[in-house]
Design a protein around this motif. Structure first.
Motif, PDB file in Angstrom:
ATOM      1  N   PHE A 106      22.236  22.632 -32.264  1.00 51.96           N
ATOM      2  CA  PHE A 106      23.212  22.629 -33.391  1.00 51.96           C
ATOM      3  C   PHE A 106      24.680  22.484 -33.141  1.00 51.96           C
ATOM      4  CE2 PHE A 106      25.498  24.277 -37.178  1.00 51.96           C
ATOM      5  CZ  PHE A 106      24.857  23.582 -38.207  1.00 51.96           C
ATOM      6  N   GLY A 107      25.178  23.252 -32.133  1.00 52.05           N
ATOM      7  CA  GLY A 107      26.226  23.422 -31.971  1.00 52.05           C
ATOM      8  C   GLY A 107      26.660  21.911 -31.098  1.00 52.05           C
ATOM      9  N   ARG A 108      25.818  21.639 -30.300  1.00 47.32           N
ATOM     10  CA  ARG A 108      26.264  20.253 -29.541  1.00 47.32           C
ATOM     11  C   ARG A 108      26.284  19.057 -30.391  1.00 47.32           C
ATOM     12  NH1 ARG A 108      22.335  20.701 -26.089  1.00 47.32           N
ATOM     13  NH2 ARG A 108      20.980  19.241 -26.875  1.00 47.32           N
ATOM     14  N   ASP A 109      25.408  19.148 -31.450  1.00 46.62           N
ATOM     15  CA  ASP A 109      25.633  17.887 -32.454  1.00 46.62           C
ATOM     16  C   ASP A 109      26.739  17.853 -33.394  1.00 46.62           C
ATOM     17  OD1 ASP A 109      23.040  16.660 -31.655  1.00 46.62           O
ATOM     18  OD2 ASP A 109      21.998  17.272 -33.412  1.00 46.62           O
ATOM     19  N   TRP A 110      27.154  19.213 -33.620  1.00 47.82           N
ATOM     20  CA  TRP A 110      28.068  19.675 -34.413  1.00 47.82           C
ATOM     21  C   TRP A 110      29.655  19.107 -33.604  1.00 47.82           C
ATOM     22  CZ3 TRP A 110      29.166  25.015 -36.990  1.00 47.82           C
ATOM     23  CH2 TRP A 110      29.976  24.952 -37.989  1.00 47.82           C
ATOM     24  N   LEU A 111      29.581  19.401 -32.450  1.00 46.29           N
ATOM     25  CA  LEU A 111      30.849  19.154 -31.807  1.00 46.29           C
ATOM     26  C   LEU A 111      30.909  17.870 -31.784  1.00 46.29           C
ATOM     27  CD1 LEU A 111      31.384  22.087 -29.305  1.00 46.29           C
ATOM     28  CD2 LEU A 111      32.876  21.403 -30.665  1.00 46.29           C
ATOM     29  N   THR A 112      29.909  16.793 -31.292  1.00 48.90           N
ATOM     30  CA  THR A 112      29.673  15.405 -31.006  1.00 48.90           C
ATOM     31  C   THR A 112      30.297  14.822 -32.465  1.00 48.90           C
ATOM     32  OG1 THR A 112      27.976  15.635 -29.585  1.00 48.90           O
ATOM     33  CG2 THR A 112      28.346  13.641 -30.527  1.00 48.90           C
ATOM     34  N   VAL A 113      29.895  15.285 -33.459  1.00 48.89           N
ATOM     35  CA  VAL A 113      30.171  14.695 -34.732  1.00 48.89           C
ATOM     36  C   VAL A 113      31.858  15.134 -34.777  1.00 48.89           C
ATOM     37  CG1 VAL A 113      29.717  14.825 -37.463  1.00 48.89           C
ATOM     38  CG2 VAL A 113      27.932  14.588 -35.736  1.00 48.89           C
ATOM     39  N   LEU A 114      31.983  16.138 -34.947  1.00 52.11           N
ATOM     40  CA  LEU A 114      33.276  16.659 -35.276  1.00 52.11           C
ATOM     41  C   LEU A 114      34.620  15.948 -34.520  1.00 52.11           C
ATOM     42  CD1 LEU A 114      34.127  18.798 -37.341  1.00 52.11           C
ATOM     43  CD2 LEU A 114      34.350  20.553 -35.695  1.00 52.11           C
ATOM     44  N   THR A 115      34.107  15.858 -33.313  1.00 52.66           N
ATOM     45  CA  THR A 115      35.243  15.080 -32.528  1.00 52.66           C
ATOM     46  C   THR A 115      35.097  13.583 -32.409  1.00 52.66           C
ATOM     47  OG1 THR A 115      33.928  15.263 -30.344  1.00 52.66           O
ATOM     48  CG2 THR A 115      35.272  16.948 -30.732  1.00 52.66           C
ATOM     49  N   GLY A 116      34.367  13.083 -33.055  1.00 49.18           N
ATOM     50  CA  GLY A 116      34.363  11.591 -33.234  1.00 49.18           C
ATOM     51  C   GLY A 116      35.316  10.979 -33.874  1.00 49.18           C
ATOM     52  N   ASP A 117      35.693   9.733 -33.938  1.00 53.29           N
ATOM     53  CA  ASP A 117      36.751   9.069 -34.504  1.00 53.29           C
ATOM     54  C   ASP A 117      36.580   9.277 -36.106  1.00 53.29           C
ATOM     55  OD1 ASP A 117      38.109   8.598 -32.058  1.00 53.29           O
ATOM     56  OD2 ASP A 117      37.433   6.324 -32.006  1.00 53.29           O
ATOM     57  N   THR A 118      35.329   8.976 -36.514  1.00 52.83           N
ATOM     58  CA  THR A 118      35.138   8.948 -38.090  1.00 52.83           C
ATOM     59  C   THR A 118      35.462  10.176 -38.461  1.00 52.83           C
ATOM     60  OG1 THR A 118      33.504   7.132 -37.584  1.00 52.83           O
ATOM     61  CG2 THR A 118      33.295   8.487 -39.753  1.00 52.83           C
ATOM     62  N   SER A 119      34.988  11.351 -38.023  1.00 55.60           N
ATOM     63  CA  SER A 119      35.080  12.928 -38.658  1.00 55.60           C
ATOM     64  C   SER A 119      36.952  13.307 -38.360  1.00 55.60           C
ATOM     65  CB  SER A 119      34.207  13.713 -37.794  1.00 55.60           C
ATOM     66  OG  SER A 119      33.034  13.605 -38.341  1.00 55.60           O
ATOM     67  N   THR A 165      39.059  23.201 -30.957  1.00 59.81           N
ATOM     68  CA  THR A 165      38.782  21.908 -30.693  1.00 59.81           C
ATOM     69  C   THR A 165      39.226  20.933 -32.146  1.00 59.81           C
ATOM     70  OG1 THR A 165      37.075  22.395 -29.225  1.00 59.81           O
ATOM     71  CG2 THR A 165      37.289  19.984 -30.076  1.00 59.81           C
ATOM     72  N   GLN A 166      38.820  21.374 -33.148  1.00 61.64           N
ATOM     73  CA  GLN A 166      38.995  20.406 -34.213  1.00 61.64           C
ATOM     74  C   GLN A 166      40.792  20.530 -34.605  1.00 61.64           C
ATOM     75  OE1 GLN A 166      37.595  21.888 -38.012  1.00 61.64           O
ATOM     76  NE2 GLN A 166      37.136  19.866 -38.739  1.00 61.64           N
ATOM     77  N   ILE A 167      41.233  21.722 -34.584  1.00 61.56           N
ATOM     78  CA  ILE A 167      42.593  21.507 -35.026  1.00 61.56           C
ATOM     79  C   ILE A 167      43.502  20.548 -33.782  1.00 61.56           C
ATOM     80  CG2 ILE A 167      43.217  23.760 -33.591  1.00 61.56           C
ATOM     81  CD1 ILE A 167      44.595  22.356 -37.044  1.00 61.56           C
ATOM     82  N   ARG A 168      42.869  20.685 -32.540  1.00 62.33           N
ATOM     83  CA  ARG A 168      43.747  19.946 -31.663  1.00 62.33           C
ATOM     84  C   ARG A 168      43.471  18.482 -31.809  1.00 62.33           C
ATOM     85  NH1 ARG A 168      45.064  22.978 -26.829  1.00 62.33           N
ATOM     86  NH2 ARG A 168      44.908  21.098 -25.575  1.00 62.33           N
ATOM     87  N   MET A 169      42.327  18.067 -32.313  1.00 63.62           N
ATOM     88  CA  MET A 169      41.977  16.738 -32.565  1.00 63.62           C
ATOM     89  C   MET A 169      42.842  16.177 -33.906  1.00 63.62           C
ATOM     90  SD  MET A 169      39.888  15.774 -30.036  1.00 63.62           S
ATOM     91  CE  MET A 169      39.145  14.165 -30.764  1.00 63.62           C
ATOM     92  N   LEU A 170      42.803  17.060 -34.899  1.00 58.89           N
ATOM     93  CA  LEU A 170      43.523  16.822 -35.982  1.00 58.89           C
ATOM     94  C   LEU A 170      45.138  16.506 -35.744  1.00 58.89           C
ATOM     95  CD1 LEU A 170      41.927  19.296 -38.700  1.00 58.89           C
ATOM     96  CD2 LEU A 170      41.397  16.810 -38.404  1.00 58.89           C
ATOM     97  N   LEU A 171      45.441  17.279 -34.826  1.00 60.59           N
ATOM     98  CA  LEU A 171      47.023  17.129 -34.420  1.00 60.59           C
ATOM     99  C   LEU A 171      47.318  15.952 -33.671  1.00 60.59           C
ATOM    100  CD1 LEU A 171      47.996  21.042 -34.598  1.00 60.59           C
ATOM    101  CD2 LEU A 171      48.522  19.319 -36.181  1.00 60.59           C
ATOM    102  N   ARG A 210      42.436  13.143 -26.131  1.00 59.70           N
ATOM    103  CA  ARG A 210      41.439  13.219 -25.023  1.00 59.70           C
ATOM    104  C   ARG A 210      40.266  13.833 -25.901  1.00 59.70           C
ATOM    105  NH1 ARG A 210      42.542  16.714 -20.140  1.00 59.70           N
ATOM    106  NH2 ARG A 210      42.296  18.383 -21.872  1.00 59.70           N
ATOM    107  N   ARG A 211      39.238  12.902 -26.081  1.00 57.19           N
ATOM    108  CA  ARG A 211      37.979  13.441 -26.608  1.00 57.19           C
ATOM    109  C   ARG A 211      37.287  14.216 -25.587  1.00 57.19           C
ATOM    110  NH1 ARG A 211      33.540   9.724 -29.922  1.00 57.19           N
ATOM    111  NH2 ARG A 211      32.010  11.726 -30.568  1.00 57.19           N
ATOM    112  N   PRO A 212      36.484  15.481 -25.846  1.00 55.14           N
ATOM    113  CA  PRO A 212      35.719  15.958 -25.024  1.00 55.14           C
ATOM    114  C   PRO A 212      34.505  15.260 -24.635  1.00 55.14           C
ATOM    115  CG  PRO A 212      36.063  17.364 -26.874  1.00 55.14           C
ATOM    116  CD  PRO A 212      36.532  16.121 -27.347  1.00 55.14           C
ATOM    117  N   SER A 213      33.949  15.257 -23.228  1.00 56.06           N
ATOM    118  CA  SER A 213      33.113  14.595 -22.822  1.00 56.06           C
ATOM    119  C   SER A 213      31.805  15.217 -23.203  1.00 56.06           C
ATOM    120  CB  SER A 213      33.179  14.598 -21.253  1.00 56.06           C
ATOM    121  OG  SER A 213      32.708  15.796 -20.839  1.00 56.06           O
ATOM    122  N   GLU A 214      30.621  14.425 -23.095  1.00 58.34           N
ATOM    123  CA  GLU A 214      29.300  14.934 -23.115  1.00 58.34           C
ATOM    124  C   GLU A 214      29.129  16.429 -22.530  1.00 58.34           C
ATOM    125  OE1 GLU A 214      26.188  12.428 -22.939  1.00 58.34           O
ATOM    126  OE2 GLU A 214      27.134  10.873 -24.086  1.00 58.34           O
TER     127      GLU A 214
END
Length: 210
Positions: free
Chosen positions: A96-109, A176-182, A186-190
């Protein structure tokens, strides 16, 4: 005119055509932000506005289904409450955590959440409320039964499932999310996402393990 009942949005319940339409709507949100209209989605998805109104009711219904479609990419691993053990619970939480981070850090999210933040607190602009209800709150509704199954099996111990979920949320997402939003590019690797999900599972058990 009575609006249609809400569409149940998941990979199993949508037709391929409906998935294509929601992907088109996501693309428009990423590309154009506030410019999402029924006409624009119909044009990009090569379908009629009548079809959109039949499926989603109105623009808010389409927005809600679009956000739910993005959130549905985070899967909850089904578990058997009667045979649940620590290893199985750990695998389910980590997945669940892995899927969540993958979706959350994608360009669309990232684009969707940036737009939702810009709508927050504005009564006539509902995307912020829709993302809140179908993002974090929706994730809690889906994850809490898993946490409660672990508690009922004597594998974890907590008094408040909401607080346990919020802790798990913090362990998974961290900053992770706040850093991406700001604007962090660099998107986290798999491998990094997998490691972060694994640490979240380990730390959750350290805090709540029975």
């Amino acid at each position: 005119m009575t609006p249609p009942p809400p569409l149940t949005v998941s990979d199993d319940t949508l037709t391929e055509r409906q998935k294509d339409v929601l992907d088109a709507a996501l693309g428009l949100l990423v590309d154009g932000g506030d410019g999402l209209t029924m006409t624009g989605v119909a044009r990009r998805a090569s379908c009629s506005k009548e079809t959109l109104y039949k499926w989603f009711g109105d623009r808010d219904g389409l927005l809600t289904a679009t956000v739910q479609w993005q959130a549905s990419k985070v899967r909850v691993v089904p578990v058997d409450r009667d045979t649940l053990d620590k290893r199985t619970l750990g695998i389910a939480l980590e997945k669940f955590g892995r899927d969540w981070l993958t979706v959350l850090t994608g360009d669309t999210s990232v684009a969707l959440n940036r737009l939702a933040v810009s709508h927050a607190g504005q009564e006539k602009r509902n995307l912020g409320r829709i993302v809140l209800e179908n993002g974090p709150i929706g994730m809690a509704r889906r994850c809490k039964p898993l946490l409660e199954a672990g508690r009922d099996a004597g594998l974890v111990k907590f008094d408040d499932a909401d607080q346990a979920f919020r802790t798990f949320f913090g362990l998974v997402v961290r900053d992770t999310q706040i850093r991406m939003l700001l604007g962090e590019q660099r998107r986290p690797s798999e491998e990094q996402i997998a490691a972060q999900a694994r640490r979240a599972r380990e730390q959750f058990f350290a805090l709540f393990g029975a």
